[in-house]
Scaffold this active site. Structure first.
Site, PDB file in Angstrom:
ATOM      1  N   ASP A 181       0.523   8.069  11.465  1.00 28.60           N
ATOM      2  CA  ASP A 181       1.674   7.993  10.585  1.00 28.60           C
ATOM      3  C   ASP A 181       3.001   8.410  11.477  1.00 28.60           C
ATOM      4  O   ASP A 181       2.815   9.674  11.954  1.00 28.60           O
ATOM      5  CB  ASP A 181       1.421   8.743   9.483  1.00 28.60           C
ATOM      6  CG  ASP A 181       2.706   8.666   8.365  1.00 28.60           C
ATOM      7  OD1 ASP A 181       3.879   8.415   8.669  1.00 28.60           O
ATOM      8  OD2 ASP A 181       2.352   8.570   6.720  1.00 28.60           O
ATOM      9  N   ALA A 244      -2.142  -1.081  -0.161  1.00 32.18           N
ATOM     10  CA  ALA A 244      -0.661  -0.535  -0.274  1.00 32.18           C
ATOM     11  C   ALA A 244       0.191  -1.801  -0.620  1.00 32.18           C
ATOM     12  O   ALA A 244       0.431  -2.105  -1.598  1.00 32.18           O
ATOM     13  CB  ALA A 244      -0.415  -0.071   1.262  1.00 32.18           C
ATOM     14  N   ARG A 245       0.374  -2.666   0.433  1.00 31.37           N
ATOM     15  CA  ARG A 245       0.992  -3.973   0.332  1.00 31.37           C
ATOM     16  C   ARG A 245       0.718  -4.959   1.099  1.00 31.37           C
ATOM     17  O   ARG A 245       0.173  -4.633   2.308  1.00 31.37           O
ATOM     18  CB  ARG A 245       2.533  -3.557   0.456  1.00 31.37           C
ATOM     19  CG  ARG A 245       3.471  -2.825  -0.660  1.00 31.37           C
ATOM     20  CD  ARG A 245       3.490  -3.538  -1.904  1.00 31.37           C
ATOM     21  NE  ARG A 245       4.076  -3.141  -3.092  1.00 31.37           N
ATOM     22  CZ  ARG A 245       3.504  -2.201  -4.028  1.00 31.37           C
ATOM     23  NH1 ARG A 245       2.135  -2.355  -3.955  1.00 31.37           N
ATOM     24  NH2 ARG A 245       4.074  -1.781  -4.989  1.00 31.37           N
ATOM     25  N   ASP A 269      -6.184  -5.182  -2.635  1.00 24.25           N
ATOM     26  CA  ASP A 269      -5.790  -5.189  -3.971  1.00 24.25           C
ATOM     27  C   ASP A 269      -4.286  -5.444  -4.091  1.00 24.25           C
ATOM     28  O   ASP A 269      -3.648  -5.669  -5.019  1.00 24.25           O
ATOM     29  CB  ASP A 269      -5.883  -3.665  -4.455  1.00 24.25           C
ATOM     30  CG  ASP A 269      -5.367  -3.572  -5.996  1.00 24.25           C
ATOM     31  OD1 ASP A 269      -5.879  -4.148  -6.834  1.00 24.25           O
ATOM     32  OD2 ASP A 269      -4.483  -2.708  -6.153  1.00 24.25           O
ATOM     33  N   GLU A 274       1.845 -12.721  -4.803  1.00 25.22           N
ATOM     34  CA  GLU A 274       1.059 -12.391  -6.136  1.00 25.22           C
ATOM     35  C   GLU A 274       1.810 -13.151  -7.279  1.00 25.22           C
ATOM     36  O   GLU A 274       3.015 -13.121  -7.238  1.00 25.22           O
ATOM     37  CB  GLU A 274       0.975 -10.968  -6.122  1.00 25.22           C
ATOM     38  CG  GLU A 274       0.042 -10.104  -5.399  1.00 25.22           C
ATOM     39  CD  GLU A 274       0.161  -8.496  -5.408  1.00 25.22           C
ATOM     40  OE1 GLU A 274       0.636  -7.993  -6.440  1.00 25.22           O
ATOM     41  OE2 GLU A 274      -0.185  -7.986  -4.433  1.00 25.22           O
ATOM     42  N   HIS A 293      -4.372  -6.509  -8.159  1.00 21.35           N
ATOM     43  CA  HIS A 293      -3.387  -5.290  -8.128  1.00 21.35           C
ATOM     44  C   HIS A 293      -3.664  -4.448  -9.219  1.00 21.35           C
ATOM     45  O   HIS A 293      -2.713  -4.070  -9.934  1.00 21.35           O
ATOM     46  CB  HIS A 293      -1.888  -5.848  -8.199  1.00 21.35           C
ATOM     47  CG  HIS A 293      -0.951  -4.985  -7.329  1.00 21.35           C
ATOM     48  ND1 HIS A 293      -0.143  -5.594  -6.499  1.00 21.35           N
ATOM     49  CD2 HIS A 293      -0.517  -3.831  -7.721  1.00 21.35           C
ATOM     50  CE1 HIS A 293       0.739  -4.516  -5.902  1.00 21.35           C
ATOM     51  NE2 HIS A 293       0.290  -3.451  -6.729  1.00 21.35           N
ATOM     52  N   ALA A 296      -3.867   1.004 -10.008  1.00 21.61           N
ATOM     53  CA  ALA A 296      -3.457   1.905 -10.760  1.00 21.61           C
ATOM     54  C   ALA A 296      -3.816   1.888 -12.124  1.00 21.61           C
ATOM     55  O   ALA A 296      -3.615   2.555 -12.842  1.00 21.61           O
ATOM     56  CB  ALA A 296      -1.899   1.918 -10.933  1.00 21.61           C
TER      57      ALA A 296
HETATM   58  N1  LIG Z   1      -2.156  -1.373  -5.132  1.00 27.56           N
HETATM   59  C1  LIG Z   1      -1.161  -0.556  -6.003  1.00 27.56           C
HETATM   60  O1  LIG Z   1      -1.369  -0.694  -7.161  1.00 27.56           O
HETATM   61  C2  LIG Z   1      -0.549   0.653  -5.421  1.00 27.56           C
HETATM   62  C3  LIG Z   1      -0.251   1.588  -6.264  1.00 27.56           C
HETATM   63  C4  LIG Z   1       0.621   2.825  -5.873  1.00 27.56           C
HETATM   64  C5  LIG Z   1       1.332   2.458  -4.583  1.00 27.56           C
HETATM   65  N2  LIG Z   1       0.869   1.511  -3.774  1.00 27.56           N
HETATM   66  C6  LIG Z   1       1.231   1.354  -2.457  1.00 27.56           C
HETATM   67  O2  LIG Z   1       0.557   2.471  -1.609  1.00 27.56           O
HETATM   68  C7  LIG Z   1       1.385   2.627  -0.680  1.00 27.56           C
HETATM   69  C8  LIG Z   1       1.295   4.168  -0.447  1.00 27.56           C
HETATM   70  O3  LIG Z   1       1.936   4.826  -1.326  1.00 27.56           O
HETATM   71  P1  LIG Z   1       2.430   6.410  -1.444  1.00 27.56           P
HETATM   72  O4  LIG Z   1       2.689   6.810  -2.795  1.00 27.56           O
HETATM   73  O5  LIG Z   1       1.263   7.002  -0.808  1.00 27.56           O
HETATM   74  O6  LIG Z   1       3.608   6.465  -0.516  1.00 27.56           O
HETATM   75  P2  LIG Z   1       4.238   7.597   0.287  1.00 27.56           P
HETATM   76  O7  LIG Z   1       5.698   7.161   0.681  1.00 27.56           O
HETATM   77  O8  LIG Z   1       3.627   8.941  -0.070  1.00 27.56           O
HETATM   78  O9  LIG Z   1       3.333   7.486   1.897  1.00 27.56           O
HETATM   79  C9  LIG Z   1       3.434   6.301   2.681  1.00 27.56           C
HETATM   80  C10 LIG Z   1       3.385   6.856   3.959  1.00 27.56           C
HETATM   81  O10 LIG Z   1       3.549   5.685   4.867  1.00 27.56           O
HETATM   82  C11 LIG Z   1       4.027   5.992   5.997  1.00 27.56           C
HETATM   83  N3  LIG Z   1       4.214   4.958   6.944  1.00 27.56           N
HETATM   84  C12 LIG Z   1       5.339   3.827   6.632  1.00 27.56           C
HETATM   85  N4  LIG Z   1       5.173   3.109   7.741  1.00 27.56           N
HETATM   86  C13 LIG Z   1       4.331   3.475   8.505  1.00 27.56           C
HETATM   87  C14 LIG Z   1       3.829   2.713   9.627  1.00 27.56           C
HETATM   88  N5  LIG Z   1       4.242   1.662  10.197  1.00 27.56           N
HETATM   89  N6  LIG Z   1       2.603   3.214  10.282  1.00 27.56           N
HETATM   90  C15 LIG Z   1       1.896   4.333   9.746  1.00 27.56           C
HETATM   91  N7  LIG Z   1       2.486   5.009   8.660  1.00 27.56           N
HETATM   92  C16 LIG Z   1       3.456   4.447   8.009  1.00 27.56           C
HETATM   93  C17 LIG Z   1       5.121   6.985   5.672  1.00 27.56           C
HETATM   94  O11 LIG Z   1       5.559   7.804   6.673  1.00 27.56           O
HETATM   95  C18 LIG Z   1       4.445   7.667   4.649  1.00 27.56           C
HETATM   96  O12 LIG Z   1       3.729   8.892   5.143  1.00 27.56           O
HETATM   97  C19 LIG Z   1       2.794   2.074  -0.821  1.00 27.56           C
HETATM   98  O13 LIG Z   1       2.846   0.960   0.013  1.00 27.56           O
HETATM   99  C20 LIG Z   1       2.846   1.701  -2.059  1.00 27.56           C
HETATM  100  O14 LIG Z   1       3.511   0.445  -2.342  1.00 27.56           O
HETATM  101  C21 LIG Z   1       0.085   0.635  -4.251  1.00 27.56           C
HETATM  102  O1  LIG Z   2       3.651   0.215  -6.557  1.00 24.49           O
HETATM  103  C1  LIG Z   2       2.774   0.643  -7.428  1.00 24.49           C
HETATM  104  O2  LIG Z   2       2.555   1.863  -8.042  1.00 24.49           O
HETATM  105  C2  LIG Z   2       1.728  -0.547  -7.947  1.00 24.49           C
HETATM  106  O3  LIG Z   2       1.463  -1.376  -6.853  1.00 24.49           O
HETATM  107  C3  LIG Z   2       2.214  -1.222  -9.402  1.00 24.49           C
HETATM  108  O4  LIG Z   2       3.536  -0.852  -9.688  1.00 24.49           O
HETATM  109  C4  LIG Z   2       1.250  -1.032 -10.351  1.00 24.49           C
HETATM  110  O5  LIG Z   2       1.903  -1.184 -11.771  1.00 24.49           O
HETATM  111  P1  LIG Z   2       2.486  -2.717 -12.416  1.00 24.49           P
HETATM  112  O6  LIG Z   2       3.733  -2.962 -11.343  1.00 24.49           O
HETATM  113  O7  LIG Z   2       1.407  -3.611 -12.322  1.00 24.49           O
HETATM  114  O8  LIG Z   2       3.125  -2.349 -13.530  1.00 24.49           O
END
Ligand SMILES: NC(=O)c1ccc[n+]([C@@H]2O[C@H](COP(=O)([O-])OP(=O)(O)OC[C@H]3O[C@@H](n4cnc5c(N)ncnc54)[C@H](O)[C@@H]3O)[C@@H](O)[C@H]2O)c1
Ligand SMILES: O=C(O)[C@H](O)[C@H](O)COP(=O)(O)O
Length: 330
Positions: A181, A244-245, A269, A274, A293, A296
């Site tokens: 990171d 993540a994404r 996920d 999507e 997805h 959460a």
């Molecule tokens: N699947 C889901 O339902 C769901 C739910 C919540 C969040 N997410 C996703 O999970 C991910 C993390 O969320 P979070 O709350 O921990 O975010 P956060 O901002 O706390 O952490 C993200 C981290 O990724 C790091 N990062 C960015 N680009 C990078 C790279 N090229 N290499 C290495 N590290 C890098 C950042 O420096 C940061 O520390 C996000 O992509 C968010 O969209 C998905």
């Molecule tokens: O980024 C997030 O927190 C999740 O990917 C997501 O938003 C889950 O909730 P929803 O968008 O389906 O309401």
């Protein structure tokens, strides 16, 4: 005083706003649910939502610059989530629209636990084995040999709120945990407490790890960060999990790597498009495990997300400061 108009916007089934939260919103204004096409954006989306001053937004659709250019009177987009790649924050700010996301702790456990669940289910081929058992093919069980986690090498790409928790869960298995990171969002306190966590360059992580979790935020320069070149650098037989994404991965390159055996399995996920098209190869390969997805989607997390959206709306209408407002951080 004009009445508040709240649009709850999604593009797939929407069961996550609890009744008590909906009722709270109805005390503040008119609340309407919009089920829109995931691809709708810009002017077309603005036409549907014009007249609403508050939007509670799911992961899709996208709120682009063209959307903000065509939207009148919008004050707030409260993301029902953490990821904000679906909202053009700069354009929102330029149009005086505030954008908020969910506080970190609300989603941390749900998403980290889901990533571990799906990774372990993939490695032990649980969905396919259960399916064969349901079909009465007990004698096929020799086919379902997986791998253990204890003592292996683990990698976390993106060590923020969720990645930090994934790293902690990996650590319980007793192997090394390598982290990549450039600017970890985890606190100094986290690093001081978790001295086992070792920061390494991406290439070293790829070369050494048996299990790799993607937990990076999706910024412009992270698009397809795991591409064919990166996949060539991995240990043969590595497993990836991406909660993540989707766009962090080049999906075609990942599919090729799974087919060649360079990657033993891919659990995700979040997908680049999507809802995932029914003919997507990941959905038809036992070496892939794709969930819709739903990371959460625990009671605790969804309840926290709903509460946060209600409190955003209350704070906005009463003129109080908003929590985790991205537009104020630009
Ligand atoms: N699947 C889901 O339902 C769901 C739910 C919540 C969040 N997410 C996703 O999970 C991910 C993390 O969320 P979070 O709350 O921990 O975010 P956060 O901002 O706390 O952490 C993200 C981290 O990724 C790091 N990062 C960015 N680009 C990078 C790279 N090229 N290499 C290495 N590290 C890098 C950042 O420096 C940061 O520390 C996000 O992509 C968010 O969209 C998905
Ligand atoms: O980024 C997030 O927190 C999740 O990917 C997501 O938003 C889950 O909730 P929803 O968008 O389906 O309401």
């Amino acid at each position: 005083m004009t009445e508040n108009k709240i649009a709850v916007v999604n593009s797939s089934s929407f069961g996550q706003i609890f009744k008590e939260h909906w009722e709270e919103l109805e005390k503040i204004g008119q609340v309407d649910r919009f089920m829109v096409d995931p691809d709708i954006s810009g002017k077309d989306l603005a036409e549907k939502l014009n007249g609403y001053n508050i939007i509670i937004a799911s992961v899709t659709p996208n709120f682009t610059e063209e959307f903000f250019d065509n939207m009148d009177g919008l004050q707030l987009i409260s993301r029902h989530g953490i990821g904000y790649n679906s909202v053009d924050i700069k354009a929102a700010k330029e149009h005086g629209v505030k954008v908020t996301i969910v506080p970190p702790l609300v989603e941390r456990n749900a998403v980290a636990e889901a990533a571990l669940t799906n990774l372990m289910a993939l490695v032990r081929q649980a969905p396919a084995a259960a399916e064969r058992e349901r079909e009465g093919h007990y004698s096929d069980r020799a086919h379902f040999m997986g791998h253990e986690f204890s003592g292996k090498q683990f990698g976390v790409i993106g060590c923020g709120n969720i990645g930090g928790r994934v790293a902690e869960l990996f650590h319980f298995f007793g192997g090394d945990v390598l982290i990549t990171d450039p600017h970890p969002a985890t606190s100094d306190e986290w690093w001081a407490k978790n001295t086992w966590a070792k920061r390494v360059p991406l290439n070293e992580l790829l070369a050494k790890c048996d299990y790799i979790s993607l937990n990076a935020s999706l910024d412009d320069d992270d698009y397809h960060m795991i591409d064919a070149e990166a996949l060539k650098k991995t240990k043969k037989g590595v497993y990836f999990v991406n909660h993540a994404r989707g766009a962090l991965i080049d999906e075609q390159a990942m599919m090729d790597a799974v087919k060649s055996g360079q990657v033993a399995g891919y659990a995700a996920d979040a997908m680049e498009v999507e809802p995932v098209p029914g003919d997507h190869p990941f959905l038809h390969d036992d070496h892939c495990l794709i969930t819709p997805h739903t990371s959460a989607y625990t009671y605790e997390c969804l309840h926290g997300m709903g509460e946060k959206c209600v409190s955003d709306v209350k704070n906005l209408v009463s003129g109080k400061p908003l929590v985790r407002e991205l537009t104020s951080q630009l």
